[in-house]
Design an enzyme around this catalytic site. Sequence first.
Site, PDB file in Angstrom:
ATOM      1  N   ARG A 153     -25.526  32.348  27.960  1.00 19.65           N
ATOM      2  CA  ARG A 153     -25.880  31.068  27.325  1.00 19.65           C
ATOM      3  C   ARG A 153     -27.305  30.614  27.600  1.00 19.65           C
ATOM      4  O   ARG A 153     -27.845  29.800  26.858  1.00 19.65           O
ATOM      5  CB  ARG A 153     -24.848  30.006  27.667  1.00 19.65           C
ATOM      6  CG  ARG A 153     -23.501  30.296  26.982  1.00 19.65           C
ATOM      7  CD  ARG A 153     -22.477  29.232  27.234  1.00 19.65           C
ATOM      8  NE  ARG A 153     -22.107  29.135  28.622  1.00 19.65           N
ATOM      9  CZ  ARG A 153     -20.997  29.611  29.153  1.00 19.65           C
ATOM     10  NH1 ARG A 153     -20.127  30.230  28.389  1.00 19.65           N
ATOM     11  NH2 ARG A 153     -20.738  29.474  30.422  1.00 19.65           N
ATOM     12  N   GLU A 167     -16.275  33.913  42.494  1.00 15.31           N
ATOM     13  CA  GLU A 167     -15.082  33.354  43.126  1.00 15.31           C
ATOM     14  C   GLU A 167     -14.078  34.452  43.489  1.00 15.31           C
ATOM     15  O   GLU A 167     -13.454  34.422  44.534  1.00 15.31           O
ATOM     16  CB  GLU A 167     -14.438  32.333  42.186  1.00 15.31           C
ATOM     17  CG  GLU A 167     -13.309  31.567  42.817  1.00 15.31           C
ATOM     18  CD  GLU A 167     -12.773  30.477  41.902  1.00 15.31           C
ATOM     19  OE1 GLU A 167     -11.782  29.853  42.287  1.00 15.31           O
ATOM     20  OE2 GLU A 167     -13.332  30.256  40.810  1.00 15.31           O
TER      21      GLU A 167
END
Length: 183
Positions: free
Chosen positions: A72, A109
């Site tokens: 993005r 994560e």
Amino acid sequence: MACNEAIRAAKLAKIRAAVQSYPDFPKPGVLFRDIFPIFQNPYVYEDLISVMEDHIKEQHLQVDVLVGLESRGFLFAPLLAYNLGKSFVPVRKKGKLPGEVVSIKYGLEYGEDTFEVQKHAIKPGQKVIIVDDLLATGGTMKAACELIENLKAEVLECITVIELLDLKGRERLNRPCTTILQF
């Protein structure tokens, strides 16, 4: 100055209003901030680019390269680079760039990933601004900064559209960071 501040505030209000929120996406407990509605209104997109561009002009006239992070960051950095007459360089995930690359692994994560940049796209001593859509935990941006600095370039600043304040990503960065919207 007051007029410019009022215009900037109006632009920011339109940008904020365009961002949509989706509770429990992509998993329960997450509030997803969706920037894609910004692109459905060319005037709001123009306002966002204008706010980012004005900030860069005011703070970093000496910038040489704008780096966009996959994927993005590619929605903002090339247009900013073009408008400012500067170079654009993409930082991509492993295996997406041809030629000789420099890479860095970083933690996620649940695992790790790798960023790459073409080795000769950024020269030692060049001044760089890194652009992405989101600053959350800061791991991705921190890795991008380290990657650019491994090329002996100077990271002037990191710029993102959205910062998720409760995730404290800014604390992981030891470089200036500007965010357009904070949630």
